[in-house]
Design an enzyme around this catalytic site. Structure first.
Site, PDB file in Angstrom:
ATOM      1  CB  ILE A 155     -16.032  18.493   8.119  1.00 52.16           C
ATOM      2  CG1 ILE A 155     -16.031  17.373   7.425  1.00 52.16           C
ATOM      3  CG2 ILE A 155     -14.995  18.557   9.320  1.00 52.16           C
ATOM      4  CD1 ILE A 155     -15.009  16.751   6.591  1.00 52.16           C
ATOM      5  NE  ARG A 234      -7.582  14.961   0.900  1.00 51.35           N
ATOM      6  CZ  ARG A 234      -8.385  14.216   1.469  1.00 51.35           C
ATOM      7  NH1 ARG A 234      -8.371  14.150   3.018  1.00 51.35           N
ATOM      8  NH2 ARG A 234      -9.332  13.601   0.919  1.00 51.35           N
ATOM      9  CG  ASP A 258      -6.513  12.360  10.980  1.00 51.02           C
ATOM     10  OD1 ASP A 258      -5.952  11.578  11.633  1.00 51.02           O
ATOM     11  OD2 ASP A 258      -7.342  12.130   9.986  1.00 51.02           O
ATOM     12  CD  GLU A 263      -2.259  11.739   4.413  1.00 51.74           C
ATOM     13  OE1 GLU A 263      -2.424  12.612   5.283  1.00 51.74           O
ATOM     14  OE2 GLU A 263      -3.076  10.832   3.957  1.00 51.74           O
ATOM     15  CG  HIS A 295      -6.006  10.436   6.205  1.00 53.21           C
ATOM     16  ND1 HIS A 295      -5.466  11.198   5.185  1.00 53.21           N
ATOM     17  CD2 HIS A 295      -7.267  10.764   6.262  1.00 53.21           C
ATOM     18  CE1 HIS A 295      -6.537  11.557   4.526  1.00 53.21           C
ATOM     19  NE2 HIS A 295      -7.562  11.327   5.172  1.00 53.21           N
TER      20      HIS A 295
HETATM   21  P1  NAD Z   1     -17.051  20.600   1.843  1.00 48.81           P
HETATM   22  O1  NAD Z   1     -16.776  20.523   0.417  1.00 48.81           O
HETATM   23  O2  NAD Z   1     -18.557  20.176   2.555  1.00 48.81           O
HETATM   24  O3  NAD Z   1     -16.635  22.186   2.488  1.00 48.81           O
HETATM   25  C1  NAD Z   1     -15.320  22.662   2.162  1.00 48.81           C
HETATM   26  C2  NAD Z   1     -15.632  23.984   2.360  1.00 48.81           C
HETATM   27  O4  NAD Z   1     -14.461  24.642   2.188  1.00 48.81           O
HETATM   28  C3  NAD Z   1     -16.750  24.935   1.283  1.00 48.81           C
HETATM   29  O5  NAD Z   1     -17.739  25.595   1.924  1.00 48.81           O
HETATM   30  C4  NAD Z   1     -15.695  25.678   0.458  1.00 48.81           C
HETATM   31  O6  NAD Z   1     -16.388  26.838   0.065  1.00 48.81           O
HETATM   32  C5  NAD Z   1     -14.544  25.957   1.752  1.00 48.81           C
HETATM   33  N1  NAD Z   1     -13.278  26.691   0.968  1.00 48.81           N
HETATM   34  C6  NAD Z   1     -13.024  26.207  -0.379  1.00 48.81           C
HETATM   35  N2  NAD Z   1     -11.931  27.059  -0.611  1.00 48.81           N
HETATM   36  C7  NAD Z   1     -11.640  27.770   0.718  1.00 48.81           C
HETATM   37  C8  NAD Z   1     -10.763  28.792   1.043  1.00 48.81           C
HETATM   38  N3  NAD Z   1      -9.741  29.090   0.334  1.00 48.81           N
HETATM   39  N4  NAD Z   1     -10.722  29.283   2.304  1.00 48.81           N
HETATM   40  C9  NAD Z   1     -11.662  28.922   3.285  1.00 48.81           C
HETATM   41  N5  NAD Z   1     -13.011  28.008   2.561  1.00 48.81           N
HETATM   42  C10 NAD Z   1     -12.642  27.545   1.548  1.00 48.81           C
HETATM   43  O7  NAD Z   1     -15.996  19.695   2.148  1.00 48.81           O
HETATM   44  P2  NAD Z   1     -16.052  18.581   3.625  1.00 48.81           P
HETATM   45  O8  NAD Z   1     -16.951  17.660   3.614  1.00 48.81           O
HETATM   46  O9  NAD Z   1     -16.413  19.757   4.864  1.00 48.81           O
HETATM   47  O10 NAD Z   1     -14.552  18.023   3.853  1.00 48.81           O
HETATM   48  C11 NAD Z   1     -13.264  19.350   4.132  1.00 48.81           C
HETATM   49  C12 NAD Z   1     -12.302  18.571   3.864  1.00 48.81           C
HETATM   50  O11 NAD Z   1     -11.872  17.627   4.920  1.00 48.81           O
HETATM   51  C13 NAD Z   1     -12.056  17.758   2.461  1.00 48.81           C
HETATM   52  O12 NAD Z   1     -11.854  18.597   1.458  1.00 48.81           O
HETATM   53  C14 NAD Z   1     -11.223  16.613   2.703  1.00 48.81           C
HETATM   54  O13 NAD Z   1      -9.808  17.260   2.324  1.00 48.81           O
HETATM   55  C15 NAD Z   1     -10.961  16.689   4.181  1.00 48.81           C
HETATM   56  N6  NAD Z   1     -11.404  15.391   4.995  1.00 48.81           N
HETATM   57  C16 NAD Z   1     -10.517  14.646   5.718  1.00 48.81           C
HETATM   58  C17 NAD Z   1     -10.905  13.561   6.130  1.00 48.81           C
HETATM   59  C18 NAD Z   1      -9.937  12.791   7.294  1.00 48.81           C
HETATM   60  O14 NAD Z   1     -10.137  11.608   7.513  1.00 48.81           O
HETATM   61  N7  NAD Z   1      -9.002  13.501   7.790  1.00 48.81           N
HETATM   62  C19 NAD Z   1     -12.164  12.864   5.715  1.00 48.81           C
HETATM   63  C20 NAD Z   1     -13.157  13.618   5.144  1.00 48.81           C
HETATM   64  C21 NAD Z   1     -12.761  14.861   4.404  1.00 48.81           C
END
Ligand code: NAD
Length: 333
Positions: A155, A234, A258, A263, A295
């Site tokens: 993302i 989150r 979001d 929540e 969300h």
């Molecule tokens: P992903 O696993 O592809 O990427 C997460 C990134 O965060 C990784 O590159 C990891 O190295 C990095 N990371 C871990 N710890 C870190 C830190 N302390 N500081 C900086 N970076 C750090 O995940 P994604 O698919 O990109 O999703 C990201 C987050 O989005 C998910 O964990 C989920 O909580 C959230 N999400 C929210 C929704 C929504 O509807 N609001 C939907 C999907 C995912």
């Protein structure tokens, strides 16, 4: 497989039913959220299918395993709500949807930025009341500003690409720099530098014990005065009380959420005829420079289609090939 599907809404039922069109799995589409009280609904099922606010802590997992459930299929990427160590101990197979549409969440994050900056939500209300005054609606050009992306996974990279398209300088912080982000022109810097230099800070890292309250009073002090903070990842990445304080003293100029720490008892339900008992949420809702969605960042046709398709494929793979049917990022334990 007989699958007890918790926390279903009409849209989940439509997409899951379509993905299971061959009728291979027997889906019991249940409305209640999975909890200690509702886990008995899974009796007789081989698998449960759960969403982000379902309770998959140790007591629920024990109940599920005791009732004969073998598989937990998450309809989400995040699995911070699962007690993974206990699930493994109980021999439960936990699978997830590691990717369904990073574009959905990235585009919603940018939507929050644009709406907050140009005060579109407030302008809409004004125009509906035939108030065409512009006072109070002043925004800024995103072009030329610095955007800090915390977490450049699937993302975060999409957000970075969109923001470079706007003409922003994009800084990033991630323990594992990503080649796609570097190719998009992102500069990796320590978190402190990102916070000090960014006009917009947007969070895209997972919730883990290390990232819990990543944005606290100290980090807010390190940010540019008047920063825009966006959290679509989150809720507990952000210390809500610290953010309220930051909004009151003006350190935070705009806040787009979001997700929200507490929540679970609010989001995905129509509570419009009830009194809100959450004082922090109520306080947040009073700020004119705060925009909250419940969300919904994932909520696009493409994402729901992919979530349902991967969930059904995960169940089929485990049924056909046993515990090793699902490997790689889709397998949690
Ligand atoms: P992903 O696993 O592809 O990427 C997460 C990134 O965060 C990784 O590159 C990891 O190295 C990095 N990371 C871990 N710890 C870190 C830190 N302390 N500081 C900086 N970076 C750090 O995940 P994604 O698919 O990109 O999703 C990201 C987050 O989005 C998910 O964990 C989920 O909580 C959230 N999400 C929210 C929704 C929504 O509807 N609001 C939907 C999907 C995912």
């Amino acid at each position: 497989m007989r699958v007890a599907v918790f926390s279903t809404k009409p849209y989940d039922r439509d997409f899951l039913t379509a993905a299971n069109a061959d009728g291979r799995h027997e889906l019991a589409l249940l409305e209640p959220r999975l909890s200690v009280e509702t886990a008995t609904l899974a009796r007789g099922a081989d698998a449960v299918c759960a969403f982000v606010n379902d309770d998959l802590g140790a007591p629920v997992l024990e109940q599920l395993a005791g009732a004969g459930v073998r598989v937990v299929a998450l309809r989400s990427a995040g699995y911070n709500h699962v007690d993974v160590a206990n699930a493994a101990k109980l021999g439960l197979i936990v699978v997830r949807v590691p990717e369904y549409s990073p574009y959905a969440v990235a585009e919603h994050s940018v939507g929050l930025m644009l709406a907050l900056n140009r005060k579109i939500h407030r302008a809409h209300n004004r125009v509906r009341e035939h108030n065409f005054a512009l006072t109070g609606l002043l925004g800024f050009d995103l072009h030329g500003r610095t955007v800090g992306v915390v977490g450049t996974g699937k993302i975060g990279v999409c957000v970075a690409r969109i923001m470079t398209g706007f003409g922003c300088r994009v800084l990033a912080s991630d323990p594992y720099p990503n080649a796609d982000a570097l190719a998009a022109g992102v500069e990796y810097v320590p978190l402190e530098t990102l916070l000090a230099q960014s006009h917009v800070v947007t969070l895209h890292c997972p919730l883990t014990p290390e990232t819990h309250h990543l944005i606290d009073e100290e980090r807010i002090r390190q940010m540019r005065p008047g920063v825009m903070l966006i959290n679509t990842s989150r809720g507990a990445l952000v210390d809500t009380r610290a953010v309220i304080k930051g909004l009151k003293n003006g350190r935070i100029g705009h806040l787009g959420l979001d997700v929200y720490e507490e929540e679970t008892d609010l989001f995905f339900e129509d509570l419009s005829d009830q009194m809100l008992r959450d004082d922090d949420f109520s306080r947040l809702s009073t700020f004119p420079n705060v925009l909250i969605t419940g969300h919904q960042a994932f909520f696009t046709e493409e994402a729901l289609h992919n979530i349902a398709a991967t969930t059904i494929a995960n169940l089929t793979a485990v049924e056909r090939d046993g515990p090793d049917g699902v490997t790689g990022p889709a397998r949690v334990c």
